[in-house]
Scaffold this active site. Structure first.
Site, mmCIF file in Angstrom:
data_model
loop_
_atom_site.group_PDB
_atom_site.id
_atom_site.type_symbol
_atom_site.label_atom_id
_atom_site.label_comp_id
_atom_site.label_asym_id
_atom_site.label_seq_id
_atom_site.Cartn_x
_atom_site.Cartn_y
_atom_site.Cartn_z
ATOM 1 N N GLY A 1 0.810 -1.215 0.000
ATOM 2 C CA GLY A 1 0.000 0.000 0.000
ATOM 3 C C GLY A 1 0.842 1.263 0.000
ATOM 4 N N LYS B 1 9.971 1.612 1.210
ATOM 5 C CA LYS B 1 8.776 1.630 2.063
ATOM 6 C C LYS B 1 8.512 3.081 2.448
ATOM 7 C CE LYS B 1 7.349 -0.817 6.288
ATOM 8 N NZ LYS B 1 7.755 -2.014 7.047
ATOM 9 N N ASP C 1 -2.372 6.450 3.768
ATOM 10 C CA ASP C 1 -1.809 7.623 3.094
ATOM 11 C C ASP C 1 -0.539 7.307 2.300
ATOM 12 O OD1 ASP C 1 0.040 7.226 5.072
ATOM 13 O OD2 ASP C 1 -0.314 9.115 6.124
ATOM 14 N N ARG D 1 15.054 -0.894 1.482
ATOM 15 C CA ARG D 1 15.274 -2.182 2.141
ATOM 16 C C ARG D 1 15.723 -3.217 1.115
ATOM 17 N NH1 ARG D 1 9.946 -4.277 5.171
ATOM 18 N NH2 ARG D 1 9.091 -5.008 3.214
ATOM 19 N N ARG E 1 5.937 -13.679 0.170
ATOM 20 C CA ARG E 1 5.408 -13.978 1.503
ATOM 21 C C ARG E 1 4.467 -15.170 1.413
ATOM 22 N NH1 ARG E 1 5.129 -8.216 3.235
ATOM 23 N NH2 ARG E 1 6.316 -7.135 1.636
ATOM 24 N N ASP F 1 1.119 -12.185 5.808
ATOM 25 C CA ASP F 1 1.729 -11.277 4.829
ATOM 26 C C ASP F 1 3.078 -10.753 5.336
ATOM 27 O OD1 ASP F 1 -0.368 -10.038 6.561
ATOM 28 O OD2 ASP F 1 0.551 -8.183 5.861
#
Ligand code: AMP
Ligand code: MG
Length: 484
Positions: free
Chosen positions: A90, A111, A123, A175, A182, A251
């Site tokens: 997201g 991220k 957001d 990262r 996952r 997840d």
């Protein structure tokens, strides 16, 4: 200096339907705050070029090079036990993969890079405190030898983001992971009944993580075994360090066996199987002592997702998958005994002695990390430091006598303990102080001092005694918040 980085994009090329091509958001003033030079070099990337304007554009998602095919990954997942068929990145994007000088493939992922089509009500942002927490804790875990995603860089964005306690500085974490696949990635196709795509995903995951299983009979079942083995060993290592992930949803469970998504994580101070730090885990589902059971539960969800690839006859598939999950339980138990055998410097596994030790800790408020660093003195003849950690030292002498009797050479074992048990971990009160100084006052000095300690967790440094101390008894209980 211009940026020299070339991405490979195997995920984008091979797994259409499992992502949406996406891009980063532009920021008012992207600035590089932290760069992990050693990691950059290990990846074959030039730190100086990552510090250039183009480098910062890349690491913050503000301006990406043409060779990148950034995307937001789709996945599903069980969150606190409830299934969500449509999660996905997201607020994150996968920039692509880099191939290091040893030919290993690594995801570079951002991220906090802005909203994606999977953002739902979110957001798309990350703020400085949680970004620094992930940076610090993942690097500490790497130094402790725990499989984990790594932190390559942290950037500030130049704008402020509304969070629970007011406006906070926006930030982006870069990262690195051996992949971002996952359990929930498999659940995504399984929930849609898209067996062909599930099969493609399995093929891709095998090529990336278990290439020796390519084309092998019963590959799905064998792959499940491998994931089980990696997760069992991972969670055993967490238990040996008192690490509490805090949000072990499917997840957030990798098939690589790397720790991922450091949100409301914490290291346990005083031993207590029921301990929870996360503000959103009020029922204690992800408490320290529940982690092994949850790990197995998550693996059972992977097994379910893989059923159609294990055997077209459902009953047969269930029977075979169940056997693997049972093996995983036994493997976890063995790994847990091995972890504590290693920590105690025992010459051979002794489950009884280890269980007695856990029983001894109960209700005693013993600082878990300090215990193992107080034992060497006890082996050298001074039991005061270890006894001082207990409220009531009843039973300690008896346990120590058994322990000593099981060792061939207590003096040599004392040295082993110091080499195997960390003195410096990201203690909650130190992490909180470092993040508050950075977020509220722009002061990164406490963060850097703590990062330096946890990157060398075993060797005592003169003048740094405070970093090895538990929080004062009267310190406010620490609560960690989900990575927002
Ligand atoms: P997490 O618990 O951090 O692993 O996140 C669970 C899901 O929520 C993932 O799909 C995230 O991408 C999404 N998510 C978390 N925070 C945000 C945010 N601020 N904006 C958009 N999506 C988010
Ligand atoms: Mg997550």
């Amino acid at each position: 200096m211009s940026l020299s980085i070339s991405f490979d994009n195997s995920y984008a090329q091979e797994l259409s339907g499992l992502y949406v091509p996406w891009h980063g958001q532009q920021w008012p003033d992207p600035q590089l705050l932290l760069l992990n030079d050693a990691l950059a070099q290990a990846l074959g990337l030039d730190p100086a070029s990552l510090r250039s304007v183009e480098g910062v554009g890349l690491l913050s998602g503000h301006a990406l090079p043409d060779s990148a095919h950034p995307l937001a990954q789709a996945y599903a997942g069980h969150q606190f036990g409830g299934f969500n068929a449509q999660l996905g990145d997201g607020r994150a994007i996968l920039l692509g993969e880099v191939i290091d000088p040893h030919e290993a493939r690594w995801d570079i992922h951002l991220k906090g890079s802005g909203r994606t089509p999977f953002a739902r009500g979110g957001d798309g942002r990350a703020v400085l405190g949680p970004v620094l927490r992930e940076y610090l804790v993942s690097e500490a875990m790497a130094a402790l030898g725990v499989p984990t995603t790594r932190s390559l860089a942290a950037c500030t964005t130049g704008d402020r983001v509304l969070r629970q306690f007011g406006m906070e500085p926006g930030a982006v974490l870069a990262r690195v992971a051996s992949s971002h696949i996952r359990v929930g990635t498999f659940q995504y196709f399984a929930a849609r009944g898209e067996t062909e795509k599930l099969s493609l995903l399995l093929e891709y995951a095998i090529a990336r993580h278990d290439p020796d299983l390519t084309g092998v009979e019963d590959a799905a079942l064998k792959f499940l075994e491998r994931v089980c083995s990696r997760q069992a060993n991972l969670v055993a290592q967490w238990m040996g360090l008192g690490f509490i992930h805090g949000v072990m949803n499917t997840d957030n469970t990798t098939i690589s066996g790397e720790t991922i998504d450091y949100g409301p994580c914490a290291f346990m101070d005083r031993y207590d199987p029921a301990v929870v730090f996360s503000s959103i885990d009020q029922l204690g589902r992800y408490a320290y002592g529940n982690q092994p059971a949850i790990m197995l539960w998550n693996l059972a969800r992977l097994a379910e997702a893989l059923l159609p690839l294990i055997d077209p006859r459902e009953e047969r598939a269930i029977a075979r998958a169940t056997e693997v999950i049972e093996q995983a339980q036994a493997e976890y138990r063995k790994a847990w005994v091995n972890v504590f055998t290693h920590k105690l410097g025992l010459t051979q596994p002794d489950a009884g002695l280890i269980e007695d030790l856990h029983a001894l800790w109960r209700g005693q408020q013993v600082d878990f990390t300090s215990f193992f660093r107080a034992l060497p003195a006890a082996l050298r003849g001074n039991t005061d430091p270890v006894a001082a950690l207990f409220r009531s030292a009843d039973g300690l002498e008896g346990w120590l006598a058994h322990y000593r009797a099981s060792l061939d050479d207590p003096q040599a074992t004392a040295e082993l303990l110091e080499a195997r048990n960390p003195l410096y971990i990201p203690r909650n009160h130190l992490v909180e102080a470092a993040l508050t100084a950075a977020s509220d006052h722009g002061d990164m000095a406490p963060f850097h001092a703590l990062l330096e300690r946890v990157q060398q967790p075993y060797s005592a440094v003169a003048g740094m005694e405070d970093y090895a101390q538990p929080a004062p008894e009267d310190a406010a209980a620490i609560v960690t918040y989900c990575g927002t």
